[in-house]
Write a protein that holds these residues in place. Structure first.
Motif, short mmCIF file in Angstrom:
data_model
loop_
_atom_site.label_atom_id
_atom_site.label_comp_id
_atom_site.label_asym_id
_atom_site.label_seq_id
_atom_site.Cartn_x
_atom_site.Cartn_y
_atom_site.Cartn_z
N ASP A 18 45.89 9.57 -120.40
CA ASP A 18 45.35 8.24 -120.70
C ASP A 18 43.97 8.39 -121.35
O ASP A 18 43.46 9.49 -121.55
CB ASP A 18 45.29 7.40 -119.44
CG ASP A 18 44.45 8.05 -118.34
OD1 ASP A 18 43.69 8.99 -118.65
OD2 ASP A 18 44.57 7.62 -117.17
N ARG A 19 43.34 7.25 -121.67
CA ARG A 19 42.06 7.29 -122.38
C ARG A 19 40.99 8.01 -121.55
O ARG A 19 40.19 8.78 -122.08
CB ARG A 19 41.63 5.86 -122.69
CG ARG A 19 40.27 5.79 -123.41
CD ARG A 19 39.92 4.36 -123.76
NE ARG A 19 40.87 3.82 -124.69
CZ ARG A 19 40.80 4.00 -126.02
NH1 ARG A 19 39.83 4.77 -126.52
NH2 ARG A 19 41.68 3.45 -126.82
N GLN A 20 40.99 7.77 -120.24
CA GLN A 20 39.99 8.42 -119.39
C GLN A 20 40.10 9.93 -119.47
O GLN A 20 39.10 10.65 -119.60
CB GLN A 20 40.16 7.94 -117.94
CG GLN A 20 39.15 8.54 -116.97
CD GLN A 20 39.50 8.26 -115.52
OE1 GLN A 20 40.64 7.90 -115.21
NE2 GLN A 20 38.54 8.42 -114.63
N THR A 21 41.35 10.43 -119.42
CA THR A 21 41.57 11.88 -119.47
C THR A 21 41.22 12.43 -120.83
O THR A 21 40.58 13.51 -120.96
CB THR A 21 43.03 12.19 -119.11
OG1 THR A 21 43.35 11.60 -117.86
CG2 THR A 21 43.25 13.69 -119.03
N ARG A 22 41.58 11.74 -121.89
CA ARG A 22 41.27 12.21 -123.24
C ARG A 22 39.76 12.27 -123.46
O ARG A 22 39.24 13.22 -124.07
CB ARG A 22 41.92 11.29 -124.27
CG ARG A 22 43.43 11.31 -124.26
CD ARG A 22 43.98 10.27 -125.25
NE ARG A 22 45.40 10.03 -125.04
CZ ARG A 22 46.37 10.76 -125.57
NH1 ARG A 22 46.07 11.79 -126.35
NH2 ARG A 22 47.64 10.48 -125.34
N ASP A 23 39.06 11.27 -122.99
CA ASP A 23 37.59 11.27 -123.14
C ASP A 23 36.98 12.45 -122.42
O ASP A 23 36.02 13.10 -122.91
CB ASP A 23 37.02 9.96 -122.60
CG ASP A 23 37.37 8.77 -123.47
OD1 ASP A 23 37.83 8.97 -124.62
OD2 ASP A 23 37.21 7.62 -122.99
N LEU A 24 37.52 12.78 -121.23
CA LEU A 24 36.99 13.91 -120.47
C LEU A 24 37.22 15.23 -121.23
O LEU A 24 36.32 16.07 -121.33
CB LEU A 24 37.65 13.97 -119.09
CG LEU A 24 37.31 15.22 -118.26
CD1 LEU A 24 35.83 15.26 -117.94
CD2 LEU A 24 38.13 15.22 -116.96
N ILE A 38 35.79 17.66 -110.99
CA ILE A 38 36.85 16.77 -111.48
C ILE A 38 37.93 16.65 -110.41
O ILE A 38 38.39 17.65 -109.85
CB ILE A 38 37.49 17.32 -112.77
CG1 ILE A 38 36.43 17.44 -113.87
CG2 ILE A 38 38.65 16.42 -113.23
CD1 ILE A 38 36.91 18.24 -115.07
N ARG A 147 32.24 11.99 -110.52
CA ARG A 147 33.13 11.41 -111.54
C ARG A 147 34.30 10.72 -110.84
O ARG A 147 34.86 11.25 -109.88
CB ARG A 147 33.66 12.49 -112.48
CG ARG A 147 34.62 11.99 -113.55
CD ARG A 147 35.15 13.14 -114.36
NE ARG A 147 34.09 13.84 -115.07
CZ ARG A 147 33.60 13.45 -116.25
NH1 ARG A 147 34.09 12.39 -116.84
NH2 ARG A 147 32.64 14.14 -116.83
N THR A 148 34.70 9.56 -111.32
CA THR A 148 35.87 8.87 -110.79
C THR A 148 37.10 9.75 -111.02
O THR A 148 37.30 10.28 -112.13
CB THR A 148 36.08 7.52 -111.50
OG1 THR A 148 34.92 6.72 -111.32
CG2 THR A 148 37.29 6.80 -110.96
N LEU A 150 40.65 11.27 -112.00
CA LEU A 150 41.68 10.95 -112.99
C LEU A 150 42.93 10.47 -112.25
O LEU A 150 43.29 11.04 -111.20
CB LEU A 150 42.00 12.17 -113.85
CG LEU A 150 40.81 12.78 -114.62
CD1 LEU A 150 41.26 14.02 -115.38
CD2 LEU A 150 40.22 11.76 -115.58
N ARG A 153 49.43 8.10 -114.45
CA ARG A 153 50.31 6.97 -114.15
C ARG A 153 51.72 7.25 -114.64
O ARG A 153 51.93 8.12 -115.49
CB ARG A 153 49.77 5.70 -114.79
CG ARG A 153 48.48 5.20 -114.16
CD ARG A 153 48.00 3.92 -114.84
NE ARG A 153 46.84 3.36 -114.15
CZ ARG A 153 45.60 3.75 -114.36
NH1 ARG A 153 45.35 4.70 -115.25
NH2 ARG A 153 44.60 3.18 -113.69
#
Length: 867
Positions: A18-24, A38, A147-148, A150, A153
């Motif tokens: 998802d976007r969160q993982t890609r940004d990381l 992480i 960090r929140t 990951l 889903r």
């Protein structure tokens, strides 16, 4: 603990990022010195290992050492191998990856926490939401401060389709992709398993076959289920039974308090087998049912049934799965009996099975046998009904006589209306239903007395009110104006609609209202009340047959013979063995349809069934319609003597009831036609006089009287076109469409006045549903009507112009396979005239044989059989 060196769950990792993982990942490759701890949190099968692998790959691309969180590295607190210089310069030795951290012991989790606190290693930890020990909570809290976590889903529909395309090398059929997504809930691991299982059958599935779960897909769940603890397995079995949301029930099943149940549910969610609503995913539900040992399933379901029985909860779903397990005992019998009551309104056949299971589980009580018989009757199995109910009646210790009421209803369907009335009286309740039987068999005085003496015995339910109105309406049908009786019966039917699905009756108020409406010409009312009864499933499967037969009867009266025949055929396909009363009406429909089609050969084939049907069902007030059809057919077949005793019984029955106009007119109308066909003028005049005597009792009776007078005049050669047309249109308005058209047509061929003949034929065509005043197609000026034209005689357009409208009608009916006599009856002309038309068509078209003529006619009139 799963090794990170093993392949991930999903080969196309882009699907679960998802976007969160890609940004990381982008941040790691851009500035690895900014790395922080992480966490990757998700239930089983959601792709945590794959995400962890992507994190590792990003660090490697950035030149940071990646360490596998094996036991030695965790316990030593130092890297398993020396970090490169770049790593030391960055202030930490590398990245330590730990998968399935929820499976680690307290000591190892605390060691990981110490490593994280030193800052020498960056931790990347994947874990499930349960189990969550104190040490794991401390570790994840530490990671979460940086960090929140990951949160991988499930796939959506598009991602599932994309994954299947990647695995199979071709886009899946839409239905198959939707099936895979619906079964798995998009959980990546289960999507992968199902994709692998389908791999060998993709061509068949893509060809449009209905998808189903391959056994190999279910086999992958065996290890997942076997490693679960007993409580978790019991919870999954409760979820498979649809009872997972009931926390108090689960507490009793598991022997735990509310906190304990919540813990088990958390463990179940962590497996990935449940959807967001805490219900099992479809594929998991099937796997639970297929793989957990049967004895364990039965034990859990039986315990759940006992608990549901104690708390008064629904039992049908549980009991359905236990029917054939052979469980016994008083508690099992009670559960089956309660479930049978639950199933009775909508599924009487299932209710019958459940009562049988209750009887097998423990010695059945008379009350259970009576309810079992009731369910069997509603499902249409009257043999079982009578056998079971007879046992109840013969039991001297029975506290009530409910079995007699069941037998009474069954006997009415078997044609024993008088015996049915006696049983209702003997039962001491339902005296209103006894009134129906007494009136139907001519015992009017007894019925009136019983109606006057009847009192409400029990609560004033909708059923009690409906049966009281039904009895009153039947009594009024012979003692009051037809409109009064019809109104009462229609109200009785409306009152029963909301609750009548599981009510066992000798006849329904809807059927009796429809019969009364048919007899007095109110076919629209009959259609409406029957449609509502069918929609409400009034009386279950047993009464559904009667309602549909009456619907077919109305279609026949209106002249819609094709629709009537289709409805009758569909009914026979769904109910192969009809009870005597229903069979009587079905055979009468066969007879009536054959007569209206002028199919004498079909009448001969059916006649022996008609004679048997009359023998099997005694004459009563509610079977006069079939008797009238048989009377007309008997005259056509010159077999009146065989039916004469039954007609005499009907006449005597009506006389006992005072010859009520509502019921007598239809029979007199049928007997009038029988007398006409048999060339018995005295009998015809007698029936016409009876119809005339009832003319003052209502519009419909007046219409029949006028039509009878016209028939007698026509047969005597006295054709008054205006009088005949008025009578014919009156019949049509009363719903007797075929009768009206036939009267006009027969008058047309019996008059010497050509103008009157043309007018009456046009009237007959209109009443039959054919367009009036059709103009003939213009012929070419050079055409010679007596000779075929060269080139045009066999061409579609040229030859078509040589046929008149009447010849086109004749051609269409000949192509339908009708004989000249049948065509003549349809068009109200003589058979000789039909023969003349066919001869002229053959001459015009230049056909040298009948086969050639038929081939050309098919092309000319565009016969439906060729389209």
């Amino acid at each position: 603990m799963r090794t990170l060196l093993s392949p991930g769950t999903v080969p196309d990792t882009e699907l679960i990022l998802d976007r969160q993982t890609r940004d990381l990942l982008t941040a790691i490759e851009t500035d690895p010195t900014a790395g922080t701890h992480i966490g990757v949190l998700a239930p089983g099968g959601h792709g945590k290992t794959t995400v962890l692998g992507e994190v590792a790959a990003a660090y490697r691309r950035a030149g940071v050492p990646v360490l596998d969180g094996r036991q030695g590295a965790v316990e030593s607190g130092v890297p398993g191998g020396a970090a490169d210089e770049g790593g030391r310069e960055r202030g930490y030795a590398g990245v330590l990856l730990v998968d399935d951290a929820h499976q680690l012991g307290e000591d190892r989790l605390r060691a990981l926490r110490r490593i994280a606190e030193t800052g020498r290693l960056c931790l990347a930890v994947a874990f499930r939401p349960w189990p969550r020990s104190a040490a794991l909570a401390e570790l994840t809290d530490l990671i979460g401060r940086a960090r929140t976590p990951l949160l991988p889903r499930p796939f959506d529909q598009a991602q599932t389709t994309a994954y299947l395309t990647a695995v199979w090398g071709a886009a899946p059929h839409r239905a198959l992709a939707e099936f895979v997504h619906a079964q798995t809930g998009g959980v990546p691991r289960f999507v992968a398993w199902l994709a692998d299982a389908f791999a060998e059958t993709i061509p068949g599935q893509q060809a449009g076959a209905q998808p189903s779960l391959p056994p190999t897909a279910l086999a992958r769940f065996r290890y997942e289920l076997e490693r679960l603890g007993p409580d978790l397995q019991r919870f999954l079995l409760a979820a498979e039974a649809g009872l997972a949301p009931h926390l108090d029930l689960l507490g009793s099943l598991l022997g735990r308090d509310a906190d304990g149940v919540a813990e088990v549910m958390a463990a179940a969610r962590a497996t990935g087998l449940l959807g967001p609503d805490a219900t099992l995913l479809p594929i998991a539900r099937t796997a639970v049912r297929a793989l957990i040992p049967l004895e364990r399933q039965v034990a859990v379901r039986q315990r759940l049934a006992e608990l549901q029985l104690a708390r008064g909860g629904p039992l049908l779903g549980l009991a359905r799965s236990l029917i054939r397990t052979g469980i016994g005992g008083a508690s099992a019998a009670a559960a089956f009996e309660a479930a049978a009551e639950e199933a009775l309104p909508a599924e009487p056949a299932l209710s019958t099975e459940l009562y049988a299971a209750a009887s097998n589980a423990a010695r059945p009580s008379p009350a259970l046998l009576a309810r079992w018989a009731h369910a069997a009757a509603l499902s249409g199995d009257l043999n079982a009904t009578l056998r079971l109910a007879d046992q109840v009646i013969g039991d001297g210790d029975t506290p009530d006589r409910s079995g007699a009421r069941v037998v009474a209803a069954a006997l009415a369907h078997r044609g024993q209306l008088g015996r049915s009335a006696e049983l209702y009286r003997w039962a001491g309740q339902d005296t209103a239903l006894a009134v129906v039987g007494l009136v139907g068999t001519g015992r009017l005085a007894e019925a009136g007395q019983l109606l006057a003496d009847s009192t409400v015995d029990g609560p004033p339910t909708l059923l009690a009110g409906a049966t009281a109105l039904m009895a009153q309406g039947v009594h009024e049908s012979v003692t009051a104006p037809a409109t009064t009786a019809l109104s009462t019966l229609v109200r009785a039917s409306a009152l029963l609609e909301p609750t009548g699905q599981a009510v066992l009756l000798p006849d329904s108020p809807a059927a009796l209202a429809a019969l009364a409406a048919i007899h007095c010409g109110e076919l629209t009312v009959a259609e409406s009340v029957l449609a509502r009864a069918v929609g409400a499933s009034m009386g279950g499967a047993l009464m559904a047959t009667r309602h549909r037969l009456l619907q077919a009867w109305i279609l026949m009266l209106r002249g819609n013979t094709t629709q009537a025949r289709e409805l009758l055929g569909a009914l026979r396909a769904s109910v192969p063995a009809l009870e005597p009363r229903d069979w009587l009406f079905a055979v009468a429909l066969d007879v009536g349809l054959a007569r209206r089609d002028s199919d004498v050969a079909a009448l001969h084939r059916i006649w022996h069934q008609a004679c048997e049907a009359v023998l099997r069902h005694p004459v009563d007030l509610f079977t006069l319609l079939p008797l009238g059809e048989f009377a007309t057919a008997a005259a056509r077949l010159r077999d009146q003597d065989r039916l004469a005793p039954h007609l005499e019984q009907a006449t005597a029955l009506l006389a006992q009831l005072g010859d009520p106009p509502l019921w007598t007119s239809a029979l007199h109308w049928s007997c009038l036609h029988a007398a006409i066909i048999a060339e018995q003028p005295a009998a015809a005049e007698r029936h016409a006089a009876a119809l005339a005597g009832a003319a003052e009792h209502g519009r419909h009776h007046a219409v029949l009287s006028a039509a009878a007078h016209s028939w007698l005049a026509v047969l005597a050669g006295q054709v008054d076109p205006d009088s005949v047309e008025s009578a014919a249109r009156g019949l049509h308005a009363a719903g007797l469409c075929w009768d009206g058209a036939r009267l006009a047509g027969q008058a047309a061929i019996r008059t010497a006045d050509r103008k009157a003949m043309v007018g009456l034929l046009e009237c007959a065509r209109v009443l039959q549903g054919r367009p009036a005043g059709a103009t003939r197609q213009a012929r070419p000026a050079t055409a010679d009507p007596g000779k075929p034209q060269a080139g045009a005689a066999r061409s579609g357009a040229g030859a078509a112009g040589q046929l008149s409208d009447r010849e086109r009608e004749v051609a269409g009916l000949v192509l339908d396979g009708l004989t000249y006599k049948q065509v003549a009856d349809r068009l109200f002309i003589s058979a000789k005239t039909v023969e003349h038309h066919v001869a002229r068509m053959r001459q015009r078209l230049g056909a040298t044989s009948r086969g050639e003529l038929l081939a050309q006619l098919r092309a000319l009139v565009h016969h439906p059989s060729d389209t």
